[in-house]
Design a protein around this motif. Structure first.
Motif, short mmCIF file in Angstrom:
data_model
loop_
_atom_site.label_atom_id
_atom_site.label_comp_id
_atom_site.label_asym_id
_atom_site.label_seq_id
_atom_site.Cartn_x
_atom_site.Cartn_y
_atom_site.Cartn_z
N MET A 1 -5.60 5.35 12.26
CA MET A 1 -5.08 5.09 10.58
C MET A 1 -5.20 4.06 9.46
N SER A 2 -5.25 3.97 8.62
CA SER A 2 -5.52 3.07 7.91
C SER A 2 -4.30 2.02 7.44
N THR A 3 -5.34 0.41 7.37
CA THR A 3 -3.73 -0.21 6.76
C THR A 3 -4.24 -1.04 5.50
N VAL A 4 -3.31 -0.90 4.91
CA VAL A 4 -3.60 -1.59 3.15
C VAL A 4 -2.83 -2.43 3.05
N ALA A 5 -3.33 -3.96 2.46
CA ALA A 5 -2.70 -4.77 2.54
C ALA A 5 -2.41 -4.55 0.72
N ILE A 6 -0.77 -5.06 0.45
CA ILE A 6 -0.38 -5.37 -0.61
C ILE A 6 -0.10 -6.62 -1.08
N VAL A 7 -0.41 -7.35 -1.91
CA VAL A 7 -0.42 -9.15 -2.09
C VAL A 7 -0.78 -9.11 -3.76
N TYR A 8 1.25 -9.73 -3.31
CA TYR A 8 1.20 -9.56 -4.99
C TYR A 8 2.72 -10.88 -4.63
N HIS A 9 2.44 -11.01 -6.63
CA HIS A 9 3.25 -12.16 -6.62
C HIS A 9 4.71 -11.15 -8.35
N SER A 10 5.77 -11.83 -8.47
CA SER A 10 6.12 -11.40 -9.26
C SER A 10 7.29 -12.27 -9.11
N GLY A 11 7.30 -12.73 -10.83
CA GLY A 11 8.27 -14.14 -11.44
C GLY A 11 9.88 -12.99 -11.43
N TYR A 12 9.46 -12.18 -11.87
CA TYR A 12 11.40 -11.70 -12.52
C TYR A 12 11.12 -10.45 -12.25
N GLY A 13 10.49 -9.62 -11.00
CA GLY A 13 11.26 -8.73 -9.87
C GLY A 13 10.26 -7.34 -10.05
N HIS A 14 9.45 -7.23 -11.77
CA HIS A 14 8.75 -6.26 -12.58
C HIS A 14 7.33 -5.28 -11.64
N THR A 15 6.26 -6.97 -11.09
CA THR A 15 5.01 -6.56 -10.27
C THR A 15 6.04 -6.30 -8.76
N ALA A 16 7.11 -6.79 -8.39
CA ALA A 16 7.68 -5.91 -7.22
C ALA A 16 7.90 -4.83 -6.92
N ALA A 17 8.31 -4.25 -8.51
CA ALA A 17 8.90 -3.32 -8.04
C ALA A 17 7.79 -2.02 -8.18
N LEU A 18 7.19 -2.42 -8.75
CA LEU A 18 5.61 -1.76 -8.62
C LEU A 18 4.84 -1.53 -7.26
N ALA A 19 5.17 -2.74 -6.47
CA ALA A 19 4.60 -2.89 -5.01
C ALA A 19 5.02 -2.10 -4.58
N ASP A 20 6.36 -1.69 -4.52
CA ASP A 20 7.30 -0.55 -3.96
C ASP A 20 6.89 1.04 -3.87
N PHE A 21 5.72 0.87 -5.76
CA PHE A 21 5.66 2.45 -5.04
C PHE A 21 4.88 2.39 -4.99
N VAL A 22 3.64 1.42 -4.75
CA VAL A 22 1.67 1.30 -3.90
C VAL A 22 2.26 1.88 -2.75
N ALA A 23 3.47 1.17 -1.64
CA ALA A 23 3.59 1.09 -0.75
C ALA A 23 4.10 2.41 -0.21
N GLU A 24 5.23 3.12 -0.94
CA GLU A 24 5.17 4.49 -1.09
C GLU A 24 3.80 5.07 -1.43
N GLY A 25 3.19 4.58 -1.85
CA GLY A 25 1.56 5.46 -2.31
C GLY A 25 0.69 5.62 -1.23
#
Ligand SMILES: Cc1cc2nc3c(=O)[nH]c(=O)nc-3n(C[C@H](O)[C@H](O)[C@H](O)COP(=O)(O)O)c2cc1C
Length: 192
Positions: A1-25
């Protein structure tokens, strides 16, 4: 199984919400996501650096601020200098996503910064490979469709001035999820 690091910054939560969907994917694509949130430009980046070093692939996420990555993401990039000297991330798969308040907003430039950074490390950049949404000008702005903005370099999304649970719209979140699926699948292929 492959490991995918998702490294992000989010000042107001929008990038964070997208990061959750990337992780789900990533999970849907058969990979294991390791999500790392950058908090500030002045933080200790050791844990984030270690997570990327251990991962088979990395997906960077940053809001577009002033037409570029936000300062914590830039500081993280500069903190990778030691890894760069030893070509420690060479041949690692990389991709990225961003969000901005404008439809244009120079968001491609944010992805270009991530691409230049990844190429400096000798990483292999992959775009989302999701066809542009077919938006009829008489219809809505296409918020229910992935890739309504027509992005090829990475995932480009747009958020209104509202909370992250209502914006970016569902199509943008699906676009982020599809990036996770693709990168997990490609990471698996590269590993084989
Ligand atoms: C300092 C600052 C600069 C910004 N610059 C841009 C910009 O150049 N282009 C754009 O489309 N949006 C810009 N925005 C809007 C943000 O990208 C947008 O609000 C985004 O949803 C923020 O993501 P976050 O909630 O993850 O911080 C800017 C916002 C701030 C606070």
């Amino acid at each position: 199984m492959s490991t995918v690091a998702i490294v992000y910054h989010s000042g107001y939560g929008h990038t964070a919400a997208l990061a959750d969907f990337v992780a789900e994917g990533v999970k849907a694509g058969g990979g294991t996501p390791v999500v790392v949130k950058l908090e500030s430009a002045a933080q200790d980046f050791s844990a984030a650096l270690e997570a990327v070093t251990k991962a088979d692939a990395v997906i960077f996420g940053s809001p577009t601020y002033m037409g570029d990555v936000s300062s914590p993401m830039r500081a993280f990039m500069e903190a990778t200098a030691k890894v760069w000297f030893t070509a420690g991330w060479k041949d690692k798969l990389a991709s990225g996503f961003t969000v901005g308040a404008s439809f244009g907003g120079n968001k491609d430039h944010t992805l270009t910064s991530m691409i230049v950074f990844s190429m400096q490390h000798g990483m292999l950049w992959a775009g989302p490979a999701v066809p542009n949404a077919n938006i009829n000008r008489n219809e809505s702005a296409g918020g229910d469709q992935p890739n309504r903005i027509g992005a090829a370099l990475g995932v480009v999304t747009q958020a209104e001035n509202a909370a992250a649970d209502v914006t970016p719209p569902a199509g943008d979140k699906e676009f982020a999820r599809l990036l996770g699926v693709r990168i997990a699948g490609l990471a698996k292929k590269l590993k084989a």
